[in-house]
Design an enzyme around this catalytic site. Structure first.
Site, short mmCIF file in Angstrom:
data_model
loop_
_atom_site.label_atom_id
_atom_site.label_comp_id
_atom_site.label_asym_id
_atom_site.label_seq_id
_atom_site.Cartn_x
_atom_site.Cartn_y
_atom_site.Cartn_z
N TYR A 1 16.42 -1.33 1.78
CA TYR A 1 15.06 -1.83 2.03
C TYR A 1 15.10 -3.09 2.88
CZ TYR A 1 10.17 -3.02 0.87
OH TYR A 1 8.82 -3.32 0.92
N SER B 1 7.64 -6.84 5.23
CA SER B 1 7.74 -7.35 3.85
C SER B 1 8.34 -8.74 3.92
CB SER B 1 8.66 -6.42 3.05
OG SER B 1 9.08 -7.05 1.86
P1 NAD Z 1 2.44 2.85 -2.18
O1 NAD Z 1 3.57 3.54 -2.87
O2 NAD Z 1 1.18 2.57 -2.93
O3 NAD Z 1 2.08 3.61 -0.83
C1 NAD Z 1 3.05 4.19 -0.01
C2 NAD Z 1 2.39 5.23 0.87
O4 NAD Z 1 3.39 5.81 1.70
C3 NAD Z 1 1.74 6.36 0.07
O5 NAD Z 1 0.56 6.77 0.74
C4 NAD Z 1 2.80 7.46 0.15
O6 NAD Z 1 2.27 8.77 -0.01
C5 NAD Z 1 3.32 7.22 1.54
N1 NAD Z 1 4.63 7.80 1.83
C6 NAD Z 1 5.78 7.68 1.11
N2 NAD Z 1 6.76 8.38 1.70
C7 NAD Z 1 6.21 8.97 2.79
C8 NAD Z 1 6.71 9.85 3.79
N3 NAD Z 1 7.99 10.29 3.80
N4 NAD Z 1 5.86 10.27 4.76
C9 NAD Z 1 4.57 9.86 4.77
N5 NAD Z 1 4.04 9.05 3.85
C10 NAD Z 1 4.86 8.61 2.87
O7 NAD Z 1 3.08 1.50 -1.65
P2 NAD Z 1 2.46 0.14 -1.08
O8 NAD Z 1 2.85 -0.91 -2.05
O9 NAD Z 1 1.05 0.27 -0.65
O10 NAD Z 1 3.42 -0.04 0.22
C11 NAD Z 1 3.01 0.20 1.53
C12 NAD Z 1 3.96 -0.56 2.48
O11 NAD Z 1 3.93 -1.95 2.15
C13 NAD Z 1 5.42 -0.13 2.38
O12 NAD Z 1 5.99 -0.11 3.68
C14 NAD Z 1 6.05 -1.23 1.54
O13 NAD Z 1 7.41 -1.39 1.81
C15 NAD Z 1 5.23 -2.43 2.00
N6 NAD Z 1 5.23 -3.55 1.06
C16 NAD Z 1 4.74 -3.43 -0.23
C17 NAD Z 1 4.76 -4.53 -1.08
C18 NAD Z 1 4.25 -4.47 -2.50
O14 NAD Z 1 4.48 -5.41 -3.27
N7 NAD Z 1 3.54 -3.44 -2.91
C19 NAD Z 1 5.28 -5.75 -0.62
C20 NAD Z 1 5.75 -5.84 0.69
C21 NAD Z 1 5.73 -4.74 1.52
#
Ligand code: NAD
Length: 261
Positions: free
Chosen positions: A156, A143
């Site tokens: 985080y 991130s």
């Molecule tokens: P999201 O909530 O849409 O997806 C998260 C996924 O992780 C889902 O499939 C969920 O079921 C799964 N998950 C959660 N806890 C879990 C566990 N204990 N075991 C297995 N699976 C689990 O979120 P996203 O926005 O697609 O985020 C994905 C990654 O990207 C994360 O690591 C997040 O920190 C990172 N990220 C997101 C953003 C953003 O703005 N959306 C920005 C930077 C980084």
């Protein structure tokens, strides 16, 4: 179909960035093991669609990324059923927002386990398998918060900085084995999760949709544009190419200029 014959694990791929990555890998011909929580019928439908995209197998694992033993079992199944894994995308992640003095200890432990320790467990199990093939790609969704901080996100930010450090370390350990280890660091990504926050913020703060997007969500993102899940998936796919074999230990920013400030 440059990934035909290769197999991949994508953690947290039932929605958002992980789902886009799984689709991109399948589109390039890889067999994929998806993972994460969600509606069983929707997950099965997605699994079938991945098989249609790749012409190869797709499997689902319900492994909890907070559980090291479950991660070991998931890798074992992927290895037995699909071979490899040749590619791993560590993507599962959760968030909790609170000042440090009020931060619930169980939330701290869960965020460190799911966002950071899961990457360690995964690497520990897949590196020997990749070394045996002298080829591998380990990509972790970090991130912008792996490079900079925001208030109220202590767990985080600590976990994501940890992912960046772990990535560099394991990149050095595997550099002579045809394995690359990289992080992708998105800024604010447009996901259903983000979209759903807009009506509430509009109501509680008396703002228009545009004000919520520009002044709240994208306050720190100079382009004033969300990153898309497909842009993140395209970077992950590029890192899987043989042309990207010199990129290892890197932290690729996709943040609309956020961390340039
Ligand atoms: P999201 O909530 O849409 O997806 C998260 C996924 O992780 C889902 O499939 C969920 O079921 C799964 N998950 C959660 N806890 C879990 C566990 N204990 N075991 C297995 N699976 C689990 O979120 P996203 O926005 O697609 O985020 C994905 C990654 O990207 C994360 O690591 C997040 O920190 C990172 N990220 C997101 C953003 C953003 O703005 N959306 C920005 C930077 C980084």
């Amino acid at each position: 179909m440059f990934l035909k014959g290769k197999s991949a694990i994508v953690t947290g791929s039932t929605s958002g960035i992980g789902l886009a990555c799984a689709r991109a890998l399948a589109h390039a011909g890889a067999s994929v093991m998806i993972n994460g929580f969600g509606d069983a019928d929707a997950i099965e439908k997605e699994r079938q669609e991945l098989e249609a995209l790749s012409g190869a197998r797709a499997l689902y694992s319900a492994a909890d990324m907070g559980d090291g033993a479950a991660i070991a079992a998931m890798v074992e199944t992927a290895h037995a059923e699909l071979g490899g894994p040749d590619i791993v995308i560590n993507n599962a992640g959760i968030q909790h927002v609170s000042p440090v003095e009020d931060f619930p200890v169980e939330k701290w432990n869960a965020i460190l386990a799911i966002n950071l320790s899961s990457v360690f467990h995964m690497m520990q199990h897949v590196v020997p398998l990749m070394k045996a093939k002298q080829w591998g790609r380990i990509i972790s969704t970090a991130s912008a918060h792996s490079l900079i901080a925001s208030p109220n996100k202590s767990a985080y930010v600590a976990a994501k900085h940890g992912v960046a450090g772990l990535t560099k370390t394991v990149a050095l350990e595997t550099a002579q084995h045809g394995i690359t280890v990289n992080a992708i660091s998105p800024g604010y990504v447009w996901t259903p999760l983000v979209e759903k926050q807009i009506p509430d913020t509009m109501a509680t703060r008396g703002l228009t949709r545009e004000q919520v997007i520009n002044d709240v969500l994208l306050a720190a993102q100079p382009t004033k544009q969300f990153v898309t899940v497909d842009q993140v998936a395209a970077m992950a796919l590029y890192l899987c190419r043989d042309e990207a074999s010199a990129i290892t230990g890197a932290n690729m920013s996709l943040d609309g200029g956020w961390t340039a400030q």
